[in-house]
Every structure is written in structure tokens, then in C-alpha cells.
Design a protein around this motif. Structure first.
Motif, PDB file in Angstrom:
ATOM      1  N   ARG A  70       1.024  -1.185  -0.077  1.00  0.00           N
ATOM      2  CA  ARG A  70      -0.084   0.144  -0.147  1.00  0.00           C
ATOM      3  C   ARG A  70       1.135   1.081   0.067  1.00  0.00           C
ATOM      4  O   ARG A  70       1.992   1.476   0.781  1.00  0.00           O
ATOM      5  CB  ARG A  70      -1.138   0.001   1.222  1.00  0.00           C
ATOM      6  CG  ARG A  70      -2.011  -0.728   1.013  1.00  0.00           C
ATOM      7  CD  ARG A  70      -3.045  -0.410   2.217  1.00  0.00           C
ATOM      8  NE  ARG A  70      -3.883  -1.383   2.254  1.00  0.00           N
ATOM      9  CZ  ARG A  70      -4.375  -1.934   3.709  1.00  0.00           C
ATOM     10  NH1 ARG A  70      -3.918  -1.363   4.704  1.00  0.00           N
ATOM     11  NH2 ARG A  70      -5.031  -2.984   3.588  1.00  0.00           N
ATOM     12  N   LEU A  71       0.407   2.219  -0.651  1.00  0.00           N
ATOM     13  CA  LEU A  71       1.354   3.279  -0.913  1.00  0.00           C
ATOM     14  C   LEU A  71       0.557   4.528  -0.057  1.00  0.00           C
ATOM     15  O   LEU A  71      -0.685   4.464   0.263  1.00  0.00           O
ATOM     16  CB  LEU A  71       1.278   3.938  -2.054  1.00  0.00           C
ATOM     17  CG  LEU A  71       1.858   2.982  -3.351  1.00  0.00           C
ATOM     18  CD1 LEU A  71       1.799   3.868  -4.633  1.00  0.00           C
ATOM     19  CD2 LEU A  71       3.412   2.747  -2.849  1.00  0.00           C
ATOM     20  N   VAL A  72       1.378   5.242   0.558  1.00  0.00           N
ATOM     21  CA  VAL A  72       0.918   6.564   1.422  1.00  0.00           C
ATOM     22  C   VAL A  72       0.281   7.523   0.626  1.00  0.00           C
ATOM     23  O   VAL A  72      -0.893   7.893   0.816  1.00  0.00           O
ATOM     24  CB  VAL A  72       2.142   6.992   2.219  1.00  0.00           C
ATOM     25  CG1 VAL A  72       1.825   8.287   2.874  1.00  0.00           C
ATOM     26  CG2 VAL A  72       2.632   6.254   3.004  1.00  0.00           C
ATOM     27  N   ARG A  73       0.704   7.927  -0.299  1.00  0.00           N
ATOM     28  CA  ARG A  73       0.153   8.833  -1.461  1.00  0.00           C
ATOM     29  C   ARG A  73      -0.078   8.184  -2.764  1.00  0.00           C
ATOM     30  O   ARG A  73       0.650   7.272  -3.213  1.00  0.00           O
ATOM     31  CB  ARG A  73       1.072  10.117  -1.513  1.00  0.00           C
ATOM     32  CG  ARG A  73       1.334  10.804  -0.159  1.00  0.00           C
ATOM     33  CD  ARG A  73       2.301  11.807  -0.106  1.00  0.00           C
ATOM     34  NE  ARG A  73       3.429  11.277  -0.839  1.00  0.00           N
ATOM     35  CZ  ARG A  73       4.721  10.675   0.015  1.00  0.00           C
ATOM     36  NH1 ARG A  73       4.321  10.558   1.454  1.00  0.00           N
ATOM     37  NH2 ARG A  73       5.729  10.537  -0.359  1.00  0.00           N
ATOM     38  N   HIS A  74      -0.896   8.700  -3.316  1.00  0.00           N
ATOM     39  CA  HIS A  74      -1.073   8.283  -5.025  1.00  0.00           C
ATOM     40  C   HIS A  74      -0.913   9.392  -5.820  1.00  0.00           C
ATOM     41  O   HIS A  74      -1.419   9.300  -7.045  1.00  0.00           O
ATOM     42  CB  HIS A  74      -2.858   7.633  -4.919  1.00  0.00           C
ATOM     43  CG  HIS A  74      -2.689   6.450  -3.990  1.00  0.00           C
ATOM     44  ND1 HIS A  74      -3.274   6.509  -2.767  1.00  0.00           N
ATOM     45  CD2 HIS A  74      -2.616   5.288  -4.364  1.00  0.00           C
ATOM     46  CE1 HIS A  74      -3.358   5.423  -2.254  1.00  0.00           C
ATOM     47  NE2 HIS A  74      -2.751   4.580  -2.985  1.00  0.00           N
ATOM     48  N   ALA A  75      -0.316  10.357  -5.575  1.00  0.00           N
ATOM     49  CA  ALA A  75       0.076  11.330  -6.450  1.00  0.00           C
ATOM     50  C   ALA A  75       0.965  10.939  -7.758  1.00  0.00           C
ATOM     51  O   ALA A  75       1.460   9.660  -7.550  1.00  0.00           O
ATOM     52  CB  ALA A  75       0.857  12.513  -5.941  1.00  0.00           C
ATOM     53  N   ARG A  76       0.715  11.442  -8.871  1.00  0.00           N
ATOM     54  CA  ARG A  76       1.267  10.645  -9.930  1.00  0.00           C
ATOM     55  C   ARG A  76       2.716  10.562  -9.699  1.00  0.00           C
ATOM     56  O   ARG A  76       3.380   9.589 -10.228  1.00  0.00           O
ATOM     57  CB  ARG A  76       1.124  11.344 -11.156  1.00  0.00           C
ATOM     58  CG  ARG A  76       0.198  10.972 -12.372  1.00  0.00           C
ATOM     59  CD  ARG A  76       0.091  11.861 -13.384  1.00  0.00           C
ATOM     60  NE  ARG A  76      -1.350  12.177 -13.638  1.00  0.00           N
ATOM     61  CZ  ARG A  76      -1.908  11.895 -14.680  1.00  0.00           C
ATOM     62  NH1 ARG A  76      -1.339  11.868 -15.749  1.00  0.00           N
ATOM     63  NH2 ARG A  76      -3.106  11.814 -14.870  1.00  0.00           N
ATOM     64  N   ASP A  78       4.402  10.093  -6.979  1.00  0.00           N
ATOM     65  CA  ASP A  78       4.901   9.125  -6.046  1.00  0.00           C
ATOM     66  C   ASP A  78       4.567   7.856  -6.624  1.00  0.00           C
ATOM     67  O   ASP A  78       5.503   6.808  -6.429  1.00  0.00           O
ATOM     68  CB  ASP A  78       3.677   9.328  -4.876  1.00  0.00           C
ATOM     69  CG  ASP A  78       4.297  10.523  -3.863  1.00  0.00           C
ATOM     70  OD1 ASP A  78       5.341  10.998  -3.692  1.00  0.00           O
ATOM     71  OD2 ASP A  78       3.412  11.161  -3.803  1.00  0.00           O
ATOM     72  N   ASP A 103      -2.422  -1.644  -3.345  1.00  0.00           N
ATOM     73  CA  ASP A 103      -2.253  -0.886  -4.467  1.00  0.00           C
ATOM     74  C   ASP A 103      -1.356  -1.638  -5.524  1.00  0.00           C
ATOM     75  O   ASP A 103      -1.442  -1.584  -6.586  1.00  0.00           O
ATOM     76  CB  ASP A 103      -1.327   0.391  -4.356  1.00  0.00           C
ATOM     77  CG  ASP A 103      -2.251   1.420  -3.189  1.00  0.00           C
ATOM     78  OD1 ASP A 103      -3.245   1.513  -3.734  1.00  0.00           O
ATOM     79  OD2 ASP A 103      -1.628   1.626  -2.399  1.00  0.00           O
ATOM     80  N   ALA A 129       7.112   6.305  -0.967  1.00  0.00           N
ATOM     81  CA  ALA A 129       5.682   6.366  -0.819  1.00  0.00           C
ATOM     82  C   ALA A 129       5.154   5.056  -0.276  1.00  0.00           C
ATOM     83  O   ALA A 129       3.707   4.742  -0.122  1.00  0.00           O
ATOM     84  CB  ALA A 129       4.919   6.877  -1.883  1.00  0.00           C
ATOM     85  N   ALA A 131       3.510   2.485   2.315  1.00  0.00           N
ATOM     86  CA  ALA A 131       2.956   2.979   3.771  1.00  0.00           C
ATOM     87  C   ALA A 131       2.986   1.340   4.417  1.00  0.00           C
ATOM     88  O   ALA A 131       3.603   1.330   5.695  1.00  0.00           O
ATOM     89  CB  ALA A 131       1.536   2.927   3.586  1.00  0.00           C
TER      90      ALA A 131
END
Length: 143
Positions: A70-76, A78, A103, A129, A131
Motif C-alpha cells: 500500500r502506498l501512502v500517497r497516490h500522486a502521479r 509518487d 495498491d 511512498a 506505507a
């Protein structure tokens, strides 16, 4: 793509090293049209490549782990940074972007459990990123 193309793909999925003559005989074509169809499937990206299936244990990768990330952020930025970095890690065989609880779902092959512990703690968990990582040890692989 027609039924003959699908038949060609079905044979090649199971035996990518088959000779063109044998492939043609199995799908009911003469060799020249069969070869042209295979080349067209390659050029159109339907056949993306050929590769050897290696026994992981025979090359020192006897432990297979499926790791849900799992990622902390899903900004492109990252996501792109994670994807670039994860594919450089030794031991990562596949990386799938998935829906659901994770993710990404990775297939990791390493020598043994201590090697995976080192991989998890010192490589995977430190990627951009990340998590959480949830690991599942594969006891047997079918197919």
C-alpha cells in the motif's frame, strides 16, 4: 484476430519454442501463412516476447513471496517513483497494480526467509511512498 490467430496463440502459450512447421501443422496452415500470421501478431504487440521458465530453486531463489504493498500517497509522481524503483529490486519477478486492499501485488523470489526479511526491511519498505507491506509465503505453485 480470427480463430486461427487464437489457435496459434494457444499453442505458443504452451510451447513458445515450437518450430513453425509444427505450429502450422497443429493449426491447419501451411508454414508460410503461419509464419506471416505469427510475425503480424508480434508486430501488433499481441505476442510481446518469448522467454524461458526457470526453476527458481535451481538458481537459488527457493522462496516465493507474494507481497501486497500500500502506498501512502497516490500522486502521479509518487506512483511513478515507486514503479521505477520497485522494478529495479533484485528478486521482484512481477509487479501488478491492483484494486482492493493493496495498491500493488509483487511476486518476489529469494533464497530463503532470512533473505526475504532483509529484502523486506532494507529494500522494499524503503521505497518511495510505501506505507505497508503484507507478505504471503507461497507454499506451492500450481501450473
Amino acid at each position: 484476430m480470427d480463430e486461427v490467430d487464437r489457435a496459434i496463440l494457444g499453442v505458443l502459450e504452451h510451447d513458445g519454442r515450437i518450430s513453425n512447421a509444427e505450429l502450422a501443422a497443429r493449426v491447419g496452415l501451411s508454414p508460410s501463412p503461419c509464419l506471416r500470421r505469427v510475425q503480424r501478431l508480434e508486430q501488433n504487440g499481441v505476442i510481446r516476447g518469448y522467454r524461458a521458465l526457470i526453476d527458481p530453486a535451481a538458481v537459488g531463489r527457493g522462496l516465493r513471496v507474494l507481497a501486497g504493498v500500500r502506498l501512502v500517497r497516490h500522486a502521479r509522481a509518487d506512483v511513478a517513483a515507486f514503479e521505477r524503483a520497485v522494478m529495479k529490486l533484485p528478486g521482484v519477478v512481477y509487479c501488478h497494480h491492483v484494486t482492493g486492499n493493496f495498491d500493488y501485488l509483487l511476486q518476489v523470489e529469494v533464497a530463503d526467509l532470512p533473505a526475504y526479511e532483509e529484502f523486506h526491511a532494507n529494500q522494499l519498505a524503503g521505497l518511495p511512498a510505501v506505507a505497508t507491506v503484507t507478505s504471503y509465503v507461497a507454499m506451492k505453485t500450481l501450473g
